[in-house]
Write a protein that holds these residues in place. Structure first.
Motif, PDB file in Angstrom:
ATOM      1  N   ARG A   1       0.816  -1.225   0.000  1.00 44.87           N
ATOM      2  CA  ARG A   1       0.000   0.000   0.000  1.00 44.87           C
ATOM      3  C   ARG A   1       0.849   1.274   0.000  1.00 44.87           C
ATOM      4  O   ARG A   1       0.590   2.188  -0.799  1.00 44.87           O
TER       5      ARG A   1
ATOM      6  N   ALA B   1      -6.930   0.890  -2.650  1.00 46.19           N
ATOM      7  CA  ALA B   1      -8.072   0.621  -1.774  1.00 46.19           C
ATOM      8  C   ALA B   1      -8.192  -0.873  -1.481  1.00 46.19           C
ATOM      9  O   ALA B   1      -8.582  -1.268  -0.390  1.00 46.19           O
TER      10      ALA B   1
ATOM     11  N   SER C   1     -10.247  -3.326  -2.474  1.00 46.07           N
ATOM     12  CA  SER C   1     -11.581  -3.717  -2.025  1.00 46.07           C
ATOM     13  C   SER C   1     -12.446  -3.968  -3.251  1.00 46.07           C
ATOM     14  O   SER C   1     -12.038  -3.710  -4.374  1.00 46.07           O
TER      15      SER C   1
ATOM     16  N   SER D   1     -13.676   4.834  -3.602  1.00 44.99           N
ATOM     17  CA  SER D   1     -13.036   3.593  -3.182  1.00 44.99           C
ATOM     18  C   SER D   1     -11.927   3.870  -2.180  1.00 44.99           C
ATOM     19  O   SER D   1     -11.775   3.150  -1.199  1.00 44.99           O
TER      20      SER D   1
ATOM     21  N   HIS E   1     -13.480   5.083   1.122  1.00 46.72           N
ATOM     22  CA  HIS E   1     -14.110   4.024   1.907  1.00 46.72           C
ATOM     23  C   HIS E   1     -13.113   3.229   2.722  1.00 46.72           C
ATOM     24  O   HIS E   1     -13.487   2.475   3.597  1.00 46.72           O
ATOM     25  N   GLN E   2     -11.843   3.399   2.420  1.00 44.02           N
ATOM     26  CA  GLN E   2     -10.835   2.787   3.274  1.00 44.02           C
ATOM     27  C   GLN E   2     -10.348   3.795   4.317  1.00 44.02           C
ATOM     28  O   GLN E   2      -9.344   3.573   4.979  1.00 44.02           O
TER      29      GLN E   2
ATOM     30  N   GLU F   1      -9.212   6.705   3.731  1.00 47.29           N
ATOM     31  CA  GLU F   1      -8.072   7.486   3.273  1.00 47.29           C
ATOM     32  C   GLU F   1      -8.560   8.804   2.665  1.00 47.29           C
ATOM     33  O   GLU F   1      -9.432   8.816   1.809  1.00 47.29           O
TER      34      GLU F   1
END
Lengths: 656, 98, 500, 519
Positions: C280, C325, C327, C407, C410-411, C413
């Protein structure tokens, strides 16, 4: 009739609209314009008479007339467009419509040949409507409509002959000075609402004493802000400079707006919100001393002016100072009394001056002279050509100088007596009284000087002009005559006890002033020998001033404007009006414009924000892009090196 | 059997290839260095196949095939550009930049 | 649901049907070329003929998708899931549309070698294999098939030195990067003993990360970073994009990049879910650098093609966000963004290709001045493309931007989306001037504009793309549904099921 | 009227029709001959006006909530819907838009002489965007309309603008686009956080607002993101420098639309979104002080800068900055009075500034200059225009009895309790506004007639009178009888105050005077 008092507003308003339409569509229908313009005023006067009768018959309580909800914004702030008819507004109504009618009538003659005849009457009618709103308003915001509205009309009328730059400038200056005052009124309104919770006069008078502590900061602040408004509208120190310039308008305008009605609105406002002032003794002192100082300084300037209207203008400023001195001592009735009598004799003086100018202008026009028709140095000996005007203006001069039994004597004496009386307990008022007395002397002097320069001696304007001088038409002299009579008998309104009077106006106004006077220390007017001494002194001063004025003027030779030597010393200072205008220009206007242009606009807006911040960001981005673009040098070796650097970095993060 | 040394050798070879690409200016030599890198990886795969079975060796065949194809295409491209500039010096290939 | 046993030859054939059909068709076309390779009409004929391959591959993909083909047990060499079908559809579409765009363009540029279309098909096969790979070998093969074809295509305009130079640069650095990628594969193999994605994933999930695995992953990432032209592995891209024939530039910017991203999504989802914390930060750093540098350098460009090249780099940066992300949202976002981005890029380069003339220098921004007055269609199309690339609402680019940013958000970030937005803010500085030149500036080169001929097939393709940009921008629901429901079935950190 | 409207189901279709009509008009204009373009635009505008004006009666003033609500699926499953509705605040903005529409079209009748089809198409496109912004009750939809609006405006300025149009157009679009970038992130973040907390991922305004408490932890950055977008649009000092350029270069229609509607979108955004979503931070002492401080600086600053402008349009542009500062001050005054005042200023600024731009446009059509120094003494040759201009100028500087006063008075008196000193500073603008307006008026319409080229300038013609009359009538109406307007916004304003009142900090500025509620 009280319930139809709105007619008094509506009629001039309709007149304004009608005349406005005529001004655009058929500007030459002078007869119709005169008919409408004067007719609506007479109608309004009739309504006022009816109202006055009903108020007189009533029991002293005010009538509130709700027209419609103006600003119904919330439960706690709903401003009604409501009118309040009481003793004060009835008096003002009479003055405005009465004097107003006469001046309208005078204008029919005076403006007859002006191409903007219809426009003129439209403005004048509109002015009356706004002035009536001002005095009839039941709350500060409603009065404020009129307050600013008269400012607007004043602006339009001062700049009536807009093609001369100076006239437009004067109009703008008047409006701006007024606006500085309006700033004060607005702040006062905000504070009143947040502290007292209402802006209605009646409710204020009732609630303010309960809410605002006597002598407290808040009451004082509010009162001072209100007074700032008054200094703007009524041309007091420090905002008086616009009024002399305002003489750029047609002379009847000067008579109506800048002598009789609008400029007295400040006095009216102080009386209307008397409760607030009464709660703030410090503010009262400020009002009184400002008034006295203005009276004094304006009078000194008037001593040396040569423009007939300028003399009258400074005289007006000075007389307004008296009125503020009066209300500043708490003698509200005396202030209103002087307001009324001043309206009579000053209107008369202005209209008389108007006649003179009218005559001079015509004569010069016929003779092809281009001299200034307003400069007294070009006049002299006019009594022969204009006997009626001379006699009537002489009456007014005696009235303003304060000779008994003319109206000015009573009203001015009342004020000086009140100031003297307050002086017993507060030395400041003694000073104010002294200033007032000195101003009275100067008033008598400059007025007699004016009369002497204009009407006595021999004509200095050229022999070719002289034969063309003639008395004004009847439509102009008739109003003068009426005003002359009023100037003589005006004192009867409020005759003091020593001549067997009963202070009629004072008692009449009592329901209005009582809530305020109740809060203050009672004013113990001088009695007996002191009173007589004061009166005698005042009369002596007036006579001295008059005699000296006439004699010194006649004795000296008066040079024509062209050959007049430059004034020196104190005379120059007075002639130059203490150079206050220049001072304001140098101190405030110039720097502000410079600051706005160079610092704010070019410095901040264009340079700092646009060039540096916005443009800078863009340029930095462009520069970085250019740099990146240069790195992209087309060499595979370099690309691969970059690649390798990336590899090292990534692997190091993973391993490390 | 000799897993460590083989891996080390292949790493060294790979690094040599990388360095060659970085410092050499002759296109053909650079290309050979790339081939060296591929073959270093092949060595790695073969070495690791001792540990994990034959799949590594299968991979090697694929890599060799690909390398051959790459060589064909690569040399053709070098030839194509040689026709334009008459040189194999990488430094001269900088028409495209900016 | 149709279960396919991939270990049997029939199963494998079935699973690889689209790729096989396209390959076979390519070979057939190659045979045809043996007879017809002389004239311009031959070129056209072969081009149209090659479209059949895409149609077949598309149909096969559709059939597999409709049948809901799934592996019976473990996917051995190639994935069988919605994501692959979606990828295939996208890539086949790109291949087809580039073919259409090239139809008259090649003749106009004096390129009369119909093998072009075959190479294009083979590159498409490579892309499909790359995106659909479930095994490192397939991945590598797909990558190389794609790359080698594109090397050739990039240098296809042999008469132009720029084209040859582009091919050379692409080839050298590409092969160099392949070495890293391959080394990564080898190291992963060394760490786990597997080539299969799912098996590697399971292996990595069950043990502590070894140095070898970590290095392997790093090298793999580097290989892909090169392919998607992420900074600092991007340096080749502007040069190659500028030098290559415009349809091929378009193909590289859309197809090659899409395939690489799709493969990377699968790789990260199926192979390295256990290493998420390791990769990441790398992706984040790459994304930030790519977005900023791509956009900034694009600002300084005067050549339209080169500007679009940098813009493509910047968009690769944006696309790293949903990868980061990690996901289902992200997977969907990659697909959605790629669809929007590819369509737009293809259309933009399509317009650019029409403006270009044989032998002329590259199109400068100033050459566009006043284009609207003479060629309104081209300018409106290009304007729409610019707005879509900018992510303006009403275009599909905006929908993509929405999903992409969501996206990452939603993490939890926020930094990356904000950087993306800053990049977007910079990008208006070079997209809007294009619109400005065309529509607002007075025509300076009217006569030059009038020589612009938009080949009819290309015009049709551009019109389709522009219509799609707007229609999908206003009514994206079906596309969104497809992407979010069908295409996200990647095995993320799942334990493999051994069927046999 | 109300029952008639109810009988035709007015409340069910009106908002959609308002949005769709211009959309239908656009292709029609493009496909028809050039000469018909302006007629079609006018017909569409009049239809919009005729239909939209019914909202005035159909709107239920006693209902403080959203009315005419529609919630149709758009992107089901992604929380995005075609959700529209209006409350009192939107109502006035929508009405203002539909009222201005025919005037703008008719006002451009003569000024636009090339590329007419494109012009009127873009004009209609802009209307869609404007109406859309004010009726959207879905954040996604709102953002779409918000951004979409930039395009037609960009081209209006860029194609039909005056000399420096390219610079202005670019500046306009870059400024506003960059400003609203973070807003998108903020919207998505809100949807995500609210969705996480409630399980429903939805862009619906009401849904987000009802659960706005969830957003409190991210208050600062959410607010900054929103505020940046809206502050640029307002424009709040110091983000205002795009406006003078855009206004100056835009064609009359663009300037009018910009002033009347576009600027209001910023303040509307604050009132509708930025504050209600994160009231605790937005209304905290520091934020409040910063925002109202900037507003007040803008009020005075812009007035001073306006004073020294040589270009009429630029002058009016700066006056807009000043007026919009009042709106901002009123919003942060956070009383029913100040908020009502702010809404009213939005309306009345639209009327007076719109009229001013129309008139400057008329002057420009005649003389092809906007420089104050090129005019002088026009009152002699154009008395009617002078009359109209003077009335409008006085309306703009807040003469009581005309529209400008009511709103500004309410803003100031309402905000005084919270920011006495700032209000005091802001009130000084009564002087400066008079200074710039009267000075300009004087130099254009009064003074000596110096420039002989102004001789043939001619007075207003019938069309121009017809454009200005409704505006001037409205100025008087709002100035004297704003009750009907205020009643319609009262519900919304009260609801807004109720919503934020738990988050209002207790006292006010440090200083000698501290105010509580008025007694």
């Amino acid at each position: 009739m009280t319930h139809f008092v709105w007619l008094a507003i509506l009629l001039p308003l309709l007149g304004a609209v009608a005349n406005g339409i005529i001004a655009v569509r058929r500007p030459d229908s002078r007869r119709l314009v005169s008919f409408i313009g004067v007719g609506v005023l007479l109608g309004a006067f009739a309504v006022s008479l009816g109202v006055l009768r009903e108020v007189a018959a009533g029991h002293g309580e005010a009538t509130k007339l709700l027209l419609w909800q103006w600003i119904p914004v919330s439960d706690r702030l709903t401003i009604d467009l409501a009118l309040q008819v009481d003793q004060l507004s009835a008096v003002m109504l009479m003055v405005i419509t009465g004097v107003g009618s006469l001046i309208h009538l005078f204008s029919v003659g005076y403006m007859q040949e002006d191409p903007g005849y219809a426009r003129y009457f439209a403005y004048l009618n509109l002015f009356v409507a706004f002035m009536l709103v001002l005095v009839l308003g039941a709350s500060l915001p409603v009065s404020f409509i009129g307050w600013e509205g008269v400012g607007l009309c004043s602006y339009l009328l001062i700049g009536f002959w807009f093609e001369v730059d100076a006239n437009s400038d004067a109009g703008k200056k008047a409006f701006l000075a007024n606006r500085i005052g309006d700033f004060g009124v607005l702040i006062a309104m905000f504070m009143l609402w947040w502290h007292v919770g209402t802006l209605d006069y009646a409710a204020l008078a009732e609630k303010a004493p309960a809410v605002l502590p006597y002598g407290g900061t808040i009451a004082t602040t509010i009162a001072l802000f209100l007074f700032l408004g008054c200094t703007g509208k009524s041309a007091q120190i420090p905002l008086f400079t616009w009024l002399p310039d305002a003489m750029a308008g047609p002379t009847p305008v000067s008579a109506l707006i800048h002598a009789a009605t609008m400029v007295t609105a400040g006095v009216f406002l102080v009386v209307r919100t008397g409760v607030i002032f009464a709660l703030a003794p410090v503010a009262m002192e400020v009002v009184a001393i400002t008034g006295a100082l203005t009276a004094f300084f304006a009078a000194t300037i008037a001593l040396r002016q040569n423009d007939i209207k300028k003399v009258l203008a400074y005289s007006t400023v000075s007389q307004l100072g008296y009125m503020f001195l009066a209300v500043g001592t708490g003698a509200f009735a005396a202030g209103i009394f002087h307001l009324v009598t001043h309206a009579f004799f000053k209107a008369l003086l202005f209209l008389g001056a108007g006649s003179v100018i009218h005559s001079m202008h015509h004569a010069q026009h016929h003779a092809g002279s281009h001299a200034d028709p307003q400069d007294m140095r070009n006049m002299g000996g006019l009594r022969k050509a204009m006997p009626w005007t001379f006699i009537l203006m002489a009456i007014a001069t005696l009235a303003i100088a304060g000779l008994p039994p003319l109206s000015g004597f009573f009203s001015k004496d009342e004020i000086l007596a009140a100031a003297f009386a307050r002086g017993e307990t507060n030395g400041l008022y003694r000073v104010a009284w002294g200033l007032g007395l000195a101003a009275a002397l100067m008033t008598a002097y400059y007025m007699s000087r004016l009369m002497a320069m204009t009407f006595l001696g021999t004509f200095r304007g050229g022999s070719d002009v002289e034969p063309h001088l003639h008395e004004a038409p009847a439509v102009m002299t008739a109003p003068l005559a009426v005003l002359g009579i009023l100037s003589v008998i005006g004192g009867a309104l409020n005759l003091p006890s020593f001549v067997g009077g009963s202070h009629g106006l004072e008692h009449w106004l009592e329901p209005v002033t009582e809530p305020a006077t109740r809060l203050m220390d009672a004013l113990v007017m001088p009695h007996g020998s002191v009173e007589y001494a004061l009166i005698a002194g005042a009369i002596a001063i007036a006579i001295t001033g008059l005699v000296v004025g006439v004699r010194s003027t006649l004795r000296s030779t008066i040079p024509t404007p062209a050959e007049a030597p430059a004034e020196t010393g104190i005379r120059r200072l007075l002639y130059g009006k203490y150079f206050i205008d220049e001072l304001y220009q140098k101190l405030f206007v110039g720097p502000l414009v410079w600051f706005s242009r160079r610092v704010l606009w070019q410095g901040f807006d264009q340079f700092l924000v646009d060039r540096m911040a916005v443009g800078g960001t863009a340029r930095v981005a462009q520069g970085l892009g250019w740099l990146g673009s240069r790195l992209q040098n087309g060499q595979v070796a370099f690309y691969v090196t970059l690649f390798a650097v990336g590899v090292v970095l990534i692997l190091r993060t993973l391993v490390g | 059997m000799l897993l460590g040394p083989s891996l080390a050798l292949s790493a060294v070879l790979f690094a040599l290839g990388v360095v060659g690409v970085l410092i050499r200016r002759n296109v053909v030599v650079v290309f050979m260095c790339v081939e060296l890198m591929l073959n270093a990886v092949n060595l790695t795969l073969v070495a690791l196949a001792q540990l994990h079975g034959t799949s590594g060796q299968i991979m090697v065949f694929f890599v060799m095939t690909v390398a051959a194809a790459e060589a064909v295409v690569g040399l053709a491209i070098i030839l194509a550009i040689f026709r334009h500039v008459q040189t194999v010096d990488l430094k001269q290939f900088n028409l495209l930049k900016g | 649901m149709r279960l396919i046993d991939l270990s049997t030859p029939e199963g494998a054939t079935l699973a690889l049907l689209p790729e096989l059909l396209l390959t076979a068709w390519a070979l057939v076309v190659l045979l045809v070329i043996g007879w017809r390779h002389k004239t311009a009409s031959d070129m056209r004929f072969v081009g149209v003929l090659s479209l059949g391959g895409y149609v077949l591959a598309g149909l096969a993909t559709a059939w597999l998708a409709m049948e809901q083909a799934r592996p019976d047990g473990l996917a051995i060499m190639v994935a069988l899931d919605g994501f692959r079908f979606a990828s295939n559809a996208l890539l086949v579409g790109i291949g087809a549309i580039i073919t259409v765009m090239s139809l008259r363009w090649l003749e106009r540029q004096g390129i009369l070698a119909p093998e072009y279309y075959v190479l294009l098909m083979l590159a498409t096969v490579g892309m499909m294999l790359l995106a659909g790979a479930a095994d490192m070998m397939t991945l590598f093969l797909g990558l190389e098939v794609m790359s080698i074809s594109v090397y050739v295509l990039a240098g296809y305009d042999r008469t132009r030195r720029a084209s040859a130079e582009a091919a050379l640069k692409y080839f050298l650095i590409g092969a160099f990067a392949s070495g890293f990628l391959l080394y990564g594969i080898a190291l992963i193999y060394g760490a786990t003993g597997q080539f299969n994605f799912t098996l590697i994933g399971a292996q990595l999930a069950s043990t502590e990360p070894t140095l070898m695995a970590k290095l392997g992953m790093g090298l793999l990432l580097i290989g892909f970073a090169f392919k998607v032209a992420a900074v600092p592995f991007h340096a080749w891209a502007p040069d190659v994009y500028e030098g290559a024939p415009t349809p091929i530039t378009s193909f590289m910017a859309s197809g090659v990049k899409a395939a690489a991203f799709l493969a990377l999504v699968r790789l990260l989802a199926e192979v390295f879910p256990a290493f998420v914390e390791l990769w990441r930060p790398i992706l984040a750093a790459l994304a930030i650098a790519t977005i900023l540098i791509g956009n900034l350098v694009a600002l300084a460009q005067t050549s339209l093609k080169r500007m679009l090249a940098y813009s493509a780099i910047a968009h690769a940066g944006y696309l790293l966000l949903p990868l980061w992300a990690h996901s289902d949202d992200g997977t969907a976002a990659v697909l959605i963004y790629l669809i929007g981005y590819s369509i737009t890029t293809v259309a933009a380069f399509g317009v650019l290709a029409s403006i270009e003339r044989a032998g002329a220098r590259t199109v400068q921004l100033t050459d566009l001045e006043g284009l609207y007055a003479v060629r309104p269609f081209a300018s409106i199309a290009l304007s729409v493309c610019m707005l879509s690339l900018l992510g303006f609402p009403g275009t599909f680019g905006f929908i993509g931007k929405w999903f992409l940013i969501s996206s990452a958000l939603h993490q939890g970030e926020v930094l990356l989306p904000i950087v993306a937005m800053i990049g977007s803010g910079i990008s208006i500085g070079y997209y809007i001037p294009v619109v400005l030149s065309m529509t607002l500036k007075p025509t300076r080169t009217r006569s030059a504009h009038q020589t612009i001929r938009f080949p009819r097939p290309a015009k049709l393709a551009v019109a389709l793309c522009v219509a799609a940009i707007i229609i999908l921008g206003v009514w994206p629901k079906p596309t969104l549904d497809f992407a979010t429901q069908e295409a996200v079935q990647l095995r993320r950190g799942a334990t493999p099921i051994f069927a046999r | 009227m109300t029952s008639f409207l109810a009988s035709v189901g007015y409340d069910r279709w009106i908002l959609h029709v308002l949005l769709i009509l211009p959309l239908l008009g656009m292709p029609l204009i493009l496909l028809s001959p050039v000469r018909a373009a302006r007629w079609i635009a006018l017909v569409v505008a009049l239809l919009e006006f005729g239909l939209g004006i019914g909202l005035w009666w159909a709107f239920d003033a006693s209902n403080p909530g959203l009315q005419f609500v529609t919630d149709l699926p758009w992107m089901e499953g992604y929380g995005v819907g075609y959700r529209v509705g209006i409350d009192g605040i939107s109502l006035l903005m929508v009405l203002l838009s539909v009222v201005m529409m025919p005037l703008v079209v008719w006002g451009s009748w003569r000024g636009i002489d090339h590329k007419q089809r494109g012009f009127y198409t873009l004009l209609l496109a802009m209307k869609v965007g404007m109406l859309g912004v004010f009726v959207s009750m879905d954040m996604f939809l709102f953002y779409v309309f918000w951004e979409l609006l930039l395009i037609p405006m960009y081209f209006l300025i860029g194609i039909w603008g005056s000399a420096n149009r390219l610079y202005a157009a670019t500046k306009f679009i870059i400024y506003t686009f960059v400003g609203s970038l973070l807003m998108l992130v903020a919207i998505l973040w809100m949807v995500f956080q609210v969705g996480k907390a409630t399980g429903t991922y939805s862009f619906a305004y009401t849904h987000l607002l009802d659960n706005a408490a969830v957003l409190a932890p991210w208050g600062p950055w959410l607010f900054v993101a929103f505020a940046l977008a809206f502050a640029v649009k307002v424009p709040l000092f110091p983000f205002h420098t795009w406006l003078p350029d855009a206004h100056t270069e835009a064609p009359t229609a663009g300037s009018v639309d910009l002033a009347v509607i576009l600027l209001k979108m910023g303040t509307y955004g604050f009132l509708r979104f930025a504050i209600p979503f994160v009231p605790a931070f937005a209304l905290s002492k520091t934020t409040g002080l910063v925002m109202s401080g900037l507003a007040v600086i803008g009020i005075v600053y812009a007035a001073l800068v306006a004073m020294v402008q040589p270009d009429l349009k630029r002058l009016v542009a700066y006056s807009s900055v000043s007026h919009l500062g009042f709106v901002m001050l009123g919003i942060w005054g956070s009383t029913v009075e100040s908020v009502q005042g702010a809404i009213l200023v939005m309306v009345s600024h639209g009327l007076s500034t719109g009229a001013l731009f129309f008139m400057i446009g008329m002057l420009y059509e005649r003389r092809h200059t906007r420089m104050i120094s090129d005019f002088g003494g026009l009152a002699r040759v154009a008395p009617l225009m002078t009359l109209a201009f003077v009335i409008t100028a006085f309306s703009s500087i807040g003469l009581p009895g005309l529209n400008g006063f009511v709103g500004e008075f309410l803003v100031l008196i309402g905000s005084f309790g919270r920011y006495p000193i700032l209000v005091g500073v802001a009130t000084t603008v009564v002087v400066f506004s008079a200074a710039y307006m009267l000075w300009a008026t004087q130099r254009v319409f009064f003074n000596r007639f110096t420039n002989p080229r102004n001789e043939g300038i001619g007075d207003l013609n019938f069309r121009e009178i017809a454009v200005l009359t409704p505006l001037i009538a409205a100025m008087f109406w709002i100035g004297l009888y704003p009750g009907p307007l205020l009643r319609r916004t009262e519900g919304a304003a009260k609801r807004y105050i109720e919503l934020i009142s738990p988050h209002l900090p207790e006292a006010t500025l440090p200083g000698p005077i501290t105010y509580g509620a008025p007694r």
